[in-house]
Motif scaffolding. Structure first.
Motif, PDB file in Angstrom:
ATOM      1  N   TRP A  28       0.864  -1.154  -0.017  1.00 48.50           N
ATOM      2  CA  TRP A  28      -0.003   0.133   0.152  1.00 48.50           C
ATOM      3  C   TRP A  28       0.861   1.273   0.070  1.00 48.50           C
ATOM      4  O   TRP A  28       0.626   2.083  -0.845  1.00 48.50           O
ATOM      5  CB  TRP A  28      -0.964   0.069   1.248  1.00 48.50           C
ATOM      6  N   TYR A  29       1.879   1.423   0.795  1.00 47.31           N
ATOM      7  CA  TYR A  29       2.687   2.452   1.022  1.00 47.31           C
ATOM      8  C   TYR A  29       3.583   2.474  -0.145  1.00 47.31           C
ATOM      9  O   TYR A  29       3.733   3.670  -0.737  1.00 47.31           O
ATOM     10  CB  TYR A  29       3.751   2.454   2.144  1.00 47.31           C
ATOM     11  N   ASN A  30       3.869   1.553  -0.923  1.00 43.07           N
ATOM     12  CA  ASN A  30       4.705   1.439  -2.283  1.00 43.07           C
ATOM     13  C   ASN A  30       3.769   2.048  -3.481  1.00 43.07           C
ATOM     14  O   ASN A  30       4.358   3.089  -4.107  1.00 43.07           O
ATOM     15  CB  ASN A  30       5.092   0.087  -2.811  1.00 43.07           C
ATOM     16  N   LYS A  31       2.522   1.569  -3.414  1.00 39.32           N
ATOM     17  CA  LYS A  31       1.558   2.214  -4.304  1.00 39.32           C
ATOM     18  C   LYS A  31       1.248   3.482  -4.337  1.00 39.32           C
ATOM     19  O   LYS A  31       1.136   4.318  -5.224  1.00 39.32           O
ATOM     20  CB  LYS A  31       0.514   1.037  -4.629  1.00 39.32           C
ATOM     21  N   HIS A  32       0.681   3.738  -2.921  1.00 37.27           N
ATOM     22  CA  HIS A  32      -0.028   5.252  -2.818  1.00 37.27           C
ATOM     23  C   HIS A  32       0.981   6.190  -2.401  1.00 37.27           C
ATOM     24  O   HIS A  32       0.593   7.399  -2.616  1.00 37.27           O
ATOM     25  CB  HIS A  32      -0.942   4.902  -1.745  1.00 37.27           C
ATOM     26  N   LEU A  33       2.123   5.957  -1.699  1.00 37.83           N
ATOM     27  CA  LEU A  33       2.803   7.000  -1.373  1.00 37.83           C
ATOM     28  C   LEU A  33       4.330   6.855  -1.963  1.00 37.83           C
ATOM     29  O   LEU A  33       5.174   7.722  -1.650  1.00 37.83           O
ATOM     30  CB  LEU A  33       3.095   7.029   0.219  1.00 37.83           C
ATOM     31  N   GLY A  34       4.588   5.917  -2.655  1.00 39.24           N
ATOM     32  CA  GLY A  34       5.961   5.786  -3.523  1.00 39.24           C
ATOM     33  C   GLY A  34       6.975   5.353  -2.781  1.00 39.24           C
ATOM     34  O   GLY A  34       8.182   5.398  -3.421  1.00 39.24           O
ATOM     35  N   LEU A  35       6.783   4.649  -1.674  1.00 42.93           N
ATOM     36  CA  LEU A  35       7.918   4.067  -0.712  1.00 42.93           C
ATOM     37  C   LEU A  35       8.501   3.091  -1.756  1.00 42.93           C
ATOM     38  O   LEU A  35       7.820   2.170  -2.102  1.00 42.93           O
ATOM     39  CB  LEU A  35       7.563   3.825   0.608  1.00 42.93           C
ATOM     40  N   ASN A  36       9.880   3.022  -1.742  1.00 40.08           N
ATOM     41  CA  ASN A  36      10.607   2.028  -2.669  1.00 40.08           C
ATOM     42  C   ASN A  36      10.682   0.822  -1.477  1.00 40.08           C
ATOM     43  O   ASN A  36      11.714   0.539  -0.720  1.00 40.08           O
ATOM     44  CB  ASN A  36      11.804   2.461  -3.085  1.00 40.08           C
ATOM     45  N   THR A  37       9.783  -0.126  -1.368  1.00 40.97           N
ATOM     46  CA  THR A  37       9.800  -1.200  -0.339  1.00 40.97           C
ATOM     47  C   THR A  37      10.304  -2.558  -0.597  1.00 40.97           C
ATOM     48  O   THR A  37      10.336  -2.689  -2.189  1.00 40.97           O
ATOM     49  CB  THR A  37       8.248  -1.347   0.002  1.00 40.97           C
ATOM     50  N   ASP A  38      10.745  -3.367   0.189  1.00 43.13           N
ATOM     51  CA  ASP A  38      11.293  -4.614  -0.132  1.00 43.13           C
ATOM     52  C   ASP A  38      10.900  -5.303   1.057  1.00 43.13           C
ATOM     53  O   ASP A  38       9.976  -4.730   1.838  1.00 43.13           O
ATOM     54  CB  ASP A  38      12.710  -4.618  -0.009  1.00 43.13           C
ATOM     55  N   ASN A  39      11.360  -6.516   1.397  1.00 38.76           N
ATOM     56  CA  ASN A  39      10.554  -7.328   2.493  1.00 38.76           C
ATOM     57  C   ASN A  39      10.788  -6.678   3.686  1.00 38.76           C
ATOM     58  O   ASN A  39      10.219  -7.511   4.706  1.00 38.76           O
ATOM     59  CB  ASN A  39      11.581  -8.735   2.543  1.00 38.76           C
ATOM     60  N   TYR A  40      11.730  -5.875   3.922  1.00 36.11           N
ATOM     61  CA  TYR A  40      11.864  -5.296   5.432  1.00 36.11           C
ATOM     62  C   TYR A  40      11.193  -4.054   5.676  1.00 36.11           C
ATOM     63  O   TYR A  40      11.202  -3.423   6.477  1.00 36.11           O
ATOM     64  CB  TYR A  40      13.530  -4.730   5.641  1.00 36.11           C
ATOM     65  N   GLY A  41      10.565  -3.405   4.558  1.00 36.03           N
ATOM     66  CA  GLY A  41      10.154  -2.279   4.599  1.00 36.03           C
ATOM     67  C   GLY A  41      10.644  -1.172   3.334  1.00 36.03           C
ATOM     68  O   GLY A  41      10.870  -1.460   2.377  1.00 36.03           O
ATOM     69  N   ALA A  42      11.052   0.129   4.137  1.00 32.53           N
ATOM     70  CA  ALA A  42      11.729   0.922   2.811  1.00 32.53           C
ATOM     71  C   ALA A  42      12.779   1.514   3.821  1.00 32.53           C
ATOM     72  O   ALA A  42      12.843   1.893   4.624  1.00 32.53           O
ATOM     73  CB  ALA A  42      10.734   2.166   2.547  1.00 32.53           C
ATOM     74  N   SER A  43      14.121   1.809   2.797  1.00 33.50           N
ATOM     75  CA  SER A  43      15.166   2.556   3.497  1.00 33.50           C
ATOM     76  C   SER A  43      15.309   3.986   2.617  1.00 33.50           C
ATOM     77  O   SER A  43      15.186   4.072   1.704  1.00 33.50           O
ATOM     78  CB  SER A  43      16.532   1.724   3.047  1.00 33.50           C
ATOM     79  N   PHE A  44      15.512   4.962   3.651  1.00 36.56           N
ATOM     80  CA  PHE A  44      15.685   6.320   3.287  1.00 36.56           C
ATOM     81  C   PHE A  44      17.175   6.761   3.581  1.00 36.56           C
ATOM     82  O   PHE A  44      17.756   6.776   4.420  1.00 36.56           O
ATOM     83  CB  PHE A  44      14.777   7.417   4.075  1.00 36.56           C
ATOM     84  N   TRP A  45      17.753   7.096   2.434  1.00 37.93           N
ATOM     85  CA  TRP A  45      19.269   7.463   2.471  1.00 37.93           C
ATOM     86  C   TRP A  45      19.287   9.187   2.498  1.00 37.93           C
ATOM     87  O   TRP A  45      18.631   9.653   1.758  1.00 37.93           O
ATOM     88  CB  TRP A  45      19.741   6.954   1.108  1.00 37.93           C
ATOM     89  N   TRP A  46      20.056   9.412   3.384  1.00 35.26           N
ATOM     90  CA  TRP A  46      20.330  11.016   3.341  1.00 35.26           C
ATOM     91  C   TRP A  46      21.771  11.130   3.803  1.00 35.26           C
ATOM     92  O   TRP A  46      22.585  10.088   4.181  1.00 35.26           O
ATOM     93  CB  TRP A  46      19.546  11.368   4.567  1.00 35.26           C
ATOM     94  N   LYS A  47      22.259  12.557   3.914  1.00 34.27           N
ATOM     95  CA  LYS A  47      23.796  12.681   4.289  1.00 34.27           C
ATOM     96  C   LYS A  47      23.483  13.440   5.620  1.00 34.27           C
ATOM     97  O   LYS A  47      22.688  14.287   5.831  1.00 34.27           O
ATOM     98  CB  LYS A  47      24.102  13.598   3.179  1.00 34.27           C
ATOM     99  N   ASP A  48      24.589  13.162   6.521  1.00 32.24           N
ATOM    100  CA  ASP A  48      24.601  13.904   7.843  1.00 32.24           C
ATOM    101  C   ASP A  48      25.328  15.234   7.395  1.00 32.24           C
ATOM    102  O   ASP A  48      25.847  15.559   6.459  1.00 32.24           O
ATOM    103  CB  ASP A  48      25.289  12.830   8.806  1.00 32.24           C
ATOM    104  N   ASN A  49      25.673  15.936   8.616  1.00 30.47           N
ATOM    105  CA  ASN A  49      26.361  17.447   8.592  1.00 30.47           C
ATOM    106  C   ASN A  49      27.704  17.276   8.041  1.00 30.47           C
ATOM    107  O   ASN A  49      28.111  18.185   7.589  1.00 30.47           O
ATOM    108  CB  ASN A  49      26.337  17.799   9.915  1.00 30.47           C
ATOM    109  N   GLU A  50      28.457  15.973   7.909  1.00 32.76           N
ATOM    110  CA  GLU A  50      29.663  15.757   7.395  1.00 32.76           C
ATOM    111  C   GLU A  50      29.692  15.230   6.089  1.00 32.76           C
ATOM    112  O   GLU A  50      30.578  14.895   5.391  1.00 32.76           O
ATOM    113  CB  GLU A  50      30.403  14.831   8.233  1.00 32.76           C
ATOM    114  N   GLY A  51      28.295  15.030   5.471  1.00 32.20           N
ATOM    115  CA  GLY A  51      28.431  14.505   4.052  1.00 32.20           C
ATOM    116  C   GLY A  51      28.393  13.179   4.250  1.00 32.20           C
ATOM    117  O   GLY A  51      28.408  12.486   2.883  1.00 32.20           O
ATOM    118  N   LYS A  52      28.208  12.422   5.183  1.00 31.87           N
ATOM    119  CA  LYS A  52      28.396  11.039   5.118  1.00 31.87           C
ATOM    120  C   LYS A  52      27.131  10.129   4.857  1.00 31.87           C
ATOM    121  O   LYS A  52      25.902  10.926   5.407  1.00 31.87           O
ATOM    122  CB  LYS A  52      28.863  10.650   6.613  1.00 31.87           C
TER     123      LYS A  52
END
Length: 132
Positions: A28-52
């Motif tokens: 449902w979250y994949n279809k309606h909200l566009g979350l890129n889901t797999d068997n574990y859910g969804a992973s969101f990638w971002w950068k911290d203040n040091e760019g990591k």
């Protein structure tokens, strides 16, 4: 807390919640909200203040999961921390309830505590690279 000490929480590591049907919920979250889901859910990638590169996980769990125990709540938060062993020592000194023992994996160290309302909180000293 001295300024020479590591940061305690550095970000949200994940949000986990109970679901009657985790697969249907992920879809449902994949279809309606566009979350890129797999068997574990969804992973969101971002950068911290040091760019990591950093990751935050969103995961529905089966409603009868024991993973959130001893909490009776329908959710569990995961916080990213800088130095888990140091933080656990500090939390013990401060009288915080520690649940179980610290566990170590290729993607980081984990430990669990309870807040004053009995919510289980997962603490994660991440190693994000193996998760890519």
């Amino acid at each position: 807390m001295s300024s020479n000490n590591p940061k305690r929480v550095t970000g949200i590591g994940g949000f986990f919640f109970k679901s009657k049907n985790p697969e249907e919920t992920r879809n449902w979250y994949n279809k309606h909200l566009g979350l890129n889901t797999d068997n574990y859910g969804a992973s969101f990638w971002w950068k911290d203040n040091e760019g990591k590169d950093c990751m935050t996980q969103w995961s529905p769990f089966q409603e009868d999961t024991k993973y959130f125990q001893p909490s009776e709540k329908e959710f569990m938060q995961n916080f990213r921390v800088e130095n888990l062993e140091w933080l656990l020592d500090e939390l013990k000194k401060e009288g915080v309830t520690i649940v179980g023992n610290m566990e170590t994996y290729d993607y980081g160290k984990f430990a669990w505590i309870l807040d004053p309302e009995g919510n289980k909180i997962e603490l994660w000293e991440p190693i994000d690279e193996p998760l890519k």
